[in-house]
Design an enzyme around this catalytic site. Structure first.
Site, PDB file in Angstrom:
ATOM      1  N   THR A 150     -98.823  13.968 -13.937  1.00  0.00           N
ATOM      2  CA  THR A 150     -98.847  14.001 -13.184  1.00  0.00           C
ATOM      3  C   THR A 150     -98.798  12.341 -12.495  1.00  0.00           C
ATOM      4  O   THR A 150     -97.766  12.443 -10.955  1.00  0.00           O
ATOM      5  CB  THR A 150     -99.456  14.690 -12.228  1.00  0.00           C
ATOM      6  OG1 THR A 150    -101.118  13.950 -12.569  1.00  0.00           O
ATOM      7  CG2 THR A 150     -99.996  16.034 -12.723  1.00  0.00           C
ATOM      8  N   HIS A 172     -95.795  17.828 -18.636  1.00  0.00           N
ATOM      9  CA  HIS A 172     -95.300  17.102 -17.493  1.00  0.00           C
ATOM     10  C   HIS A 172     -97.069  16.212 -17.533  1.00  0.00           C
ATOM     11  O   HIS A 172     -98.235  16.791 -18.017  1.00  0.00           O
ATOM     12  CB  HIS A 172     -95.003  17.051 -16.428  1.00  0.00           C
ATOM     13  CG  HIS A 172     -93.609  17.589 -16.781  1.00  0.00           C
ATOM     14  ND1 HIS A 172     -92.389  17.410 -16.178  1.00  0.00           N
ATOM     15  CD2 HIS A 172     -93.218  19.253 -16.263  1.00  0.00           C
ATOM     16  CE1 HIS A 172     -91.413  18.437 -16.465  1.00  0.00           C
ATOM     17  NE2 HIS A 172     -91.767  19.724 -16.990  1.00  0.00           N
ATOM     18  N   ASP A 226     -92.627  10.817 -19.736  1.00  0.00           N
ATOM     19  CA  ASP A 226     -94.635  11.800 -19.963  1.00  0.00           C
ATOM     20  C   ASP A 226     -93.668  12.900 -21.261  1.00  0.00           C
ATOM     21  O   ASP A 226     -92.867  13.656 -21.007  1.00  0.00           O
ATOM     22  CB  ASP A 226     -94.560  12.492 -18.136  1.00  0.00           C
ATOM     23  CG  ASP A 226     -93.509  13.327 -17.682  1.00  0.00           C
ATOM     24  OD1 ASP A 226     -92.348  11.787 -17.539  1.00  0.00           O
ATOM     25  OD2 ASP A 226     -94.296  14.296 -17.091  1.00  0.00           O
ATOM     26  N   GLU A 228     -97.651  21.099 -15.889  1.00  0.00           N
ATOM     27  CA  GLU A 228     -98.252  19.479 -15.872  1.00  0.00           C
ATOM     28  C   GLU A 228     -99.646  19.266 -15.298  1.00  0.00           C
ATOM     29  O   GLU A 228    -100.593  20.017 -14.759  1.00  0.00           O
ATOM     30  CB  GLU A 228     -98.233  19.478 -13.244  1.00  0.00           C
ATOM     31  CG  GLU A 228     -96.609  19.135 -13.383  1.00  0.00           C
ATOM     32  CD  GLU A 228     -96.546  17.720 -13.229  1.00  0.00           C
ATOM     33  OE1 GLU A 228     -96.358  17.124 -13.971  1.00  0.00           O
ATOM     34  OE2 GLU A 228     -95.241  17.678 -13.198  1.00  0.00           O
TER      35      GLU A 228
END
Length: 341
Positions: free
Chosen positions: A113, A111, A233, A175
């Protein structure tokens, strides 16, 4: 008469001798040895000797795999052993562990953020979303762990890949601090790049995770792969091919296979593009690869976003959500290389 009596007497003597011999043979027993050997249990019923549980500061660990790694059946524990404590009873681990088990961790999901470093930490530790790891953008050698790998973190949300859904249950989330994208009035997205330091961190972390949990290439995914209608993402600037080439992480198509499929793909796009049967075929190919998409036979919004997700990952030069010939050839090459089992 005497002769008859003689014969009878002789027969009786023979029968008597024979009987005595048989009695001696049947009743003979070897002498009992002074010390009896210990009874040997049938080897088939003997339990396989297992590695020992280790204990540190009163906490138990079992860190040896005794099962078949090729089947992802693993008895390795990467945390302490959690046990029940029933009142009045003692839980013992005489027969620990059973080999019929495997890891919860089947997927690795990446991912970004959409927040700077400090706010990323605050949101991922203090609010209703989290990840197992956070890769900062400070140029240091630190990677932040936020959630125990044996616990579910809330990073995937509503998600699916191939036969699996709700991937929070079966994944580890990473992340990466990144501001995501900005969009102009026409909706064209411009994504922010990742630093080299971040990519090195992500690669090292991902390599460690996929190796320990035996996570297959098909299960190393973007958030946009598992939720294509909701998420973008880590976007098209994340270097998936670099991870594949330099670290053997994740999926990538074979260039030769793509080139072999390209001519036919060009014909398909130029002659069949708006035919419902062709649109349906594309949707089924996306579904076969892993995306959660229904076959409607229309170039609907869900299909466009799913194509866009495929392009983010495997054709990042152009990510407009349009199924052009190159994207169509790439999708077919991926299905050839990574068939659904």
């Amino acid at each position: 008469m005497r002769k008859t009596l003689y014969i009878i007497s002789l027969s009786t003597l023979v029968f008597s001798c024979t009987s005595q011999k048989n009695i001696k043979k049947n009743t003979y027993r070897p002498k009992t040895p002074v010390s009896q050997p210990k009874t040997v249990t049938n080897s088939a019923s003997q339990e396989k000797i297992k590695p020992q549980i280790t204990k540190e500061s009163g906490v138990e660990f079992f860190t040896t795999n005794i099962a078949d790694i090729t089947k992802n059946d693993n008895t390795v524990s990467y945390g302490s052993i959690v046990s029940a404590k029933p009142a009045g009873y003692k839980v013992v681990k005489t027969h620990f562990p059973a080999i019929a088990q495997n890891f919860r961790q089947k997927y690795l999901i990446l991912h970004y953020t959409v927040l700077p470093d400090d706010k990323s930490i605050t949101v991922l530790t203090q609010q209703g979303v989290s990840a197992h790891y956070l890769v900062n953008n400070l140029g240091d050698n630190e990677i932040y762990q936020l959630v125990d790998e044996n616990k579910r973190s809330y990073h995937a949300g509503v998600s699916a890949w191939r036969a699996d859904k709700n991937l929070n249950d079966t994944s580890i989330g990473i992340e990466i601090v990144n501001m995501g994208y900005t969009a102009n009035a026409a909706g064209l997205k411009t994504f922010q790049p990742f630093s080299d330091d971040q990519i090195k961190k992500v690669a090292a972390l991902a390599k460690d995770i996929v190796t320990r949990y035996n996570i297959p290439a098909t299960n190393v995914l973007a958030h946009s792969d598992i939720a294509p209608t909701r998420k973008q993402d880590p976007g098209p600037l994340f270097p998936w091919k670099k991870l594949y080439d330099e670290y053997q992480i994740g999926m990538w198509y074979d260039e030769a296979a793509k080139q072999n499929l390209l001519t036919l793909a060009q014909t398909d796009i130029s002659t069949k593009y708006n035919e419902p049967s062709f649109v349906y075929m594309v949707q089924i190919a996306l579904q076969k690869f892993g995306y959660a998409i229904e076959g409607s036979g229309k170039w609907d919004d869900a299909t466009k976003k799913t194509i866009e997700a495929l392009q983010y990952h495997f054709r990042p030069q152009t990510y407009d959500g349009i199924m052009d010939a190159e994207t169509w050839a790439i999708l077919q090459a991926l299905n050839q290389k990574y068939p659904t089992k």
